[in-house]
Design a protein around this motif. Structure first.
Motif, PDB file in Angstrom:
ATOM      1  N   THR A 158       0.655  -1.055  -0.129  1.00  0.00           N
ATOM      2  CA  THR A 158      -0.127  -0.020   0.291  1.00  0.00           C
ATOM      3  C   THR A 158       0.834   1.127   0.017  1.00  0.00           C
ATOM      4  O   THR A 158       2.153   1.153   0.163  1.00  0.00           O
ATOM      5  CB  THR A 158      -0.942   0.030   1.211  1.00  0.00           C
ATOM      6  N   THR A 159       0.174   2.215  -0.141  1.00  0.00           N
ATOM      7  CA  THR A 159       1.058   3.683  -0.051  1.00  0.00           C
ATOM      8  C   THR A 159       0.310   4.636   0.916  1.00  0.00           C
ATOM      9  O   THR A 159      -0.749   4.334   1.134  1.00  0.00           O
ATOM     10  CB  THR A 159       1.085   4.356  -1.354  1.00  0.00           C
ATOM     11  N   VAL A 160       0.976   5.687   1.377  1.00  0.00           N
ATOM     12  CA  VAL A 160       0.398   6.656   2.203  1.00  0.00           C
ATOM     13  C   VAL A 160       0.792   7.859   1.218  1.00  0.00           C
ATOM     14  O   VAL A 160       1.682   8.030   0.550  1.00  0.00           O
ATOM     15  CB  VAL A 160       1.088   6.723   3.513  1.00  0.00           C
ATOM     16  N   GLU A 161       0.249   8.880   1.780  1.00  0.00           N
ATOM     17  CA  GLU A 161       0.522  10.307   1.276  1.00  0.00           C
ATOM     18  C   GLU A 161       1.222  11.178   1.908  1.00  0.00           C
ATOM     19  O   GLU A 161       1.979  11.934   1.476  1.00  0.00           O
ATOM     20  CB  GLU A 161      -0.863  10.919   0.950  1.00  0.00           C
ATOM     21  N   ASN A 162       1.173  10.878   3.122  1.00  0.00           N
ATOM     22  CA  ASN A 162       2.375  11.628   4.162  1.00  0.00           C
ATOM     23  C   ASN A 162       3.090  10.554   5.112  1.00  0.00           C
ATOM     24  O   ASN A 162       2.409   9.494   5.590  1.00  0.00           O
ATOM     25  CB  ASN A 162       1.386  12.560   5.026  1.00  0.00           C
TER      26      ASN A 162
ATOM     27  N   LYS B 197       6.702   6.302  -1.074  1.00  0.00           N
ATOM     28  CA  LYS B 197       6.058   6.075   0.222  1.00  0.00           C
ATOM     29  C   LYS B 197       5.147   4.935   0.368  1.00  0.00           C
ATOM     30  O   LYS B 197       3.930   4.899   0.387  1.00  0.00           O
ATOM     31  CB  LYS B 197       5.028   7.277   0.274  1.00  0.00           C
ATOM     32  N   CYS B 198       5.937   3.786   0.118  1.00  0.00           N
ATOM     33  CA  CYS B 198       5.415   2.526  -0.107  1.00  0.00           C
ATOM     34  C   CYS B 198       5.639   1.392   0.991  1.00  0.00           C
ATOM     35  O   CYS B 198       6.727   1.434   1.588  1.00  0.00           O
ATOM     36  CB  CYS B 198       5.508   1.814  -1.451  1.00  0.00           C
ATOM     37  N   ILE B 199       4.707   0.640   1.684  1.00  0.00           N
ATOM     38  CA  ILE B 199       4.696  -0.057   2.566  1.00  0.00           C
ATOM     39  C   ILE B 199       4.204  -1.547   1.879  1.00  0.00           C
ATOM     40  O   ILE B 199       3.485  -1.652   1.291  1.00  0.00           O
ATOM     41  CB  ILE B 199       3.839   0.112   3.718  1.00  0.00           C
TER      42      ILE B 199
END
Length: 122
Positions: free
Chosen positions: A10-14, A87-89
């Motif tokens: 997944t990714t996050v924006e911040n 910004k990837c997990i």
């Protein structure tokens, strides 16, 4: 029973604790739900994050939000590749299962769908 690996990302924006934990929790809940996992069958989880995320370990979501305390967890920094998704997990969940590999549902959310378009929309 055999050991299978389930992948997800997944990714996050911040780069903030709350967002990293929230998106990690959503990702893991989807992996567990979509694969009908019994949490007792989870052997371990390995997380990576891109170098631009350093506010919290994603494994904290497993401990604090999902209340899973007896599963081994590891966190690593993803190898940086020029032009790669930011910004990837990512996670690899190792499980005991009677399923075959083709029954496993790998989960890719948010911008991480770009990593595996062949399976992200199944």
């Amino acid at each position: 029973m055999k050991v299978l690996a389930i992948r997800g990302a997944t990714t996050v924006e911040n780069n903030c604790r709350e967002e990293i934990l929230k998106e990690t929790k959503i990702l893991l809940e989807r992996i567990i739900e979509d694969n009908n996992l019994d949490i007792n069958d989870v052997i371990s989880m390995i997380f990576t994050m891109t170098k631009d995320l350093d506010a919290v370990y994603p494994a904290v979501a497993v401990r604090e939000l999902l209340n899973i305390s007896d599963t081994p967890l590891l966190n690593y920094e993803e190898k940086y590749i020029k032009g790669s998704l930011e910004k990837c997990i990512r996670v690899m969940v190792n499980v005991n299962s009677d399923k075959s590999k083709n029954e496993v549902k790998h989960i890719y959310l948010n911008e991480a769908k770009r990593l595996r378009p062949d399976i992200a929309n199944k």
